[in-house]
Design an enzyme around this catalytic site. Structure first.
Site, short mmCIF file in Angstrom:
data_model
loop_
_atom_site.label_atom_id
_atom_site.label_comp_id
_atom_site.label_asym_id
_atom_site.label_seq_id
_atom_site.Cartn_x
_atom_site.Cartn_y
_atom_site.Cartn_z
N LYS A 37 -59.61 -4.74 5.44
CA LYS A 37 -58.32 -4.80 4.73
C LYS A 37 -58.54 -4.75 3.22
O LYS A 37 -57.84 -4.04 2.49
CB LYS A 37 -57.56 -6.06 5.14
CG LYS A 37 -57.03 -5.98 6.57
CD LYS A 37 -56.54 -7.31 7.12
CE LYS A 37 -56.22 -7.16 8.62
NZ LYS A 37 -55.84 -8.42 9.26
N GLN B 107 -55.55 -14.74 8.10
CA GLN B 107 -56.20 -14.09 9.24
C GLN B 107 -56.25 -15.03 10.45
O GLN B 107 -56.70 -16.17 10.34
CB GLN B 107 -57.62 -13.65 8.83
CG GLN B 107 -58.35 -12.86 9.89
CD GLN B 107 -57.70 -11.51 10.21
OE1 GLN B 107 -57.29 -10.77 9.31
NE2 GLN B 107 -57.59 -11.19 11.48
N ASP C 234 -47.63 -9.50 7.08
CA ASP C 234 -48.02 -9.40 8.49
C ASP C 234 -46.79 -9.41 9.41
O ASP C 234 -46.91 -9.14 10.60
CB ASP C 234 -48.94 -10.57 8.87
CG ASP C 234 -50.38 -10.12 9.10
OD1 ASP C 234 -50.59 -8.90 9.27
OD2 ASP C 234 -51.27 -10.99 9.11
#
Ligand code: NAD
Length: 291
Positions: A52, A96, A119
């Site tokens: 990412k 994460q 997200d």
């Protein structure tokens, strides 16, 4: 058979974003900025976050990695989230997953400012997505929709079977595929671990989206000729002959299924890179709406 190439499609979309960044971010306008919070030393999480951050560099974004040991308390993590929420230089951030067991994932998710929730996991964004309102969509289903769109795969009126009902893949992709959008407008069946007659259901599918986490679960006799197959799975399989001692396989028995399909995603190089590209796209949206 068309190979739905996520690497190629990602690189095209990322170049388009890079051009937007170069054109827009001149003089006094700073670059978009994504932060990633990585807790503990799970190797897969480290790889995902590294990819990412690398994608941010590729398109000209600023990025910040916040790494903390697995012993971090929930209060400490909530404090980090508050500081990210308050920082005007950060457009979006991700925490994460998975998190250590002693941390309540739901509490962390709720603490994220929905405006920075790139997200798309916060109930505010998830609810807006369910209502068909503009919002951040979760990266993996969004990446799949972008891939289907770029390859102009017809979904209108098709029967789409989604294997898996998780909050991050199965449920949101089922929602997006059923919406009155393009791609979308599909008639969706959600199958899961308690579904009966799964093989027969899959045989009736025009589109199968496999997100179970079971290596090569979808066999050739479950797929009808000319179907479109999207393989979300990322599973490690022992491979003593390879340098790493393992190889990555999807939830679909690719060698035997692919020849029957109209189009199929490979693993790796299908949905994986598109997931990161969707995150990059969401970060652009979070950034752009401020100006
Ligand atoms: P999960 O474990 O949260 O959910 C799995 C789902 O599969 C569950 O809803 C379960 O009901 C269903 N299931 C289990 N056994 C089944 C069976 N026999 N028949 C039908 N359904 C069954 O998994 P997840 O987080 O949704 O991830 C699924 C897979 O996708 C994993 O391999 C994961 O690594 C991968 N993944 C890939 C990406 C990417 O970017 N490519 C992103 C997220 C997840």
């Amino acid at each position: 058979m068309i190979l739905l190439d996520g690497n190629h499609t990602s690189s095209v979309i990322r170049k388009e974003i890079q051009v937007k960044v170069t054109q827009f971010c001149q003089n006094d306008v700073r670059s978009p900025h994504l932060a990633a919070v990585l807790i503990g030393d799970n190797p897969a999480s480290q790889t995902y976050v590294r990819n990412k951050i690398r994608a941010c560099e590729e398109v000209g974004y600023a990025s910040t990695l916040i790494r903390k040991p697995a012993t971090i308390t929930q209060e400490e993590l909530l404090y980090i989230i508050k500081s990210l929420n308050d920082d005007p230089q950060i457009d979006g951030y991700i925490v994460q997953l998975p998190l250590p067991r002693h941390i309540d994932e739901h509490a962390i998710n709720l603490a994220i400012n929905p405006e920075k929730d790139v997200d798309g996991f916060h109930p505010y964004n998830f609810g807006k997505m369910a209502l068909g309102l503009p919002s951040f969509h979760p990266a993996t289903p969004m990446g799949i929709m972008m891939l289907l769109d770029r390859y102009q795969i017809e979904t209108d009126g098709k029967h789409c079977v989604v294997l898996g009902r998780s909050n991050i893949v199965g449920t949101p992709i089922a929602l997006l595929m059923s919406k009155k959008t393009k791609p979308g407008n599909a008639t969706v069946t959600i199958a899961h671990s308690r579904t009966n007659q799964l093989k027969e259901i899959c045989q009736r599918a025009d589109i199968i989206i496999a997100a179970l986490g079971i290596p090569m679960f979808v066999k050739s006799d479950m797929v009808r000729e000319g179907a479109v197959v999207v393989d979300v799975g990322i599973n490690k399989m022992d491979d003593p002959g390879s340098a790493r001692g393992y190889r990555l396989v999807g939830d679909v028995d690719f060698p035997n299924v692919a020849p029957k399909t109209f189009a199929i995603t490979p693993v790796p190089g299908g949905v994986g890179p598109m997931t990161i590209t969707a995150l990059i796209e969401n970060t652009w949206k979070a950034f752009y709406k401020k100006w």
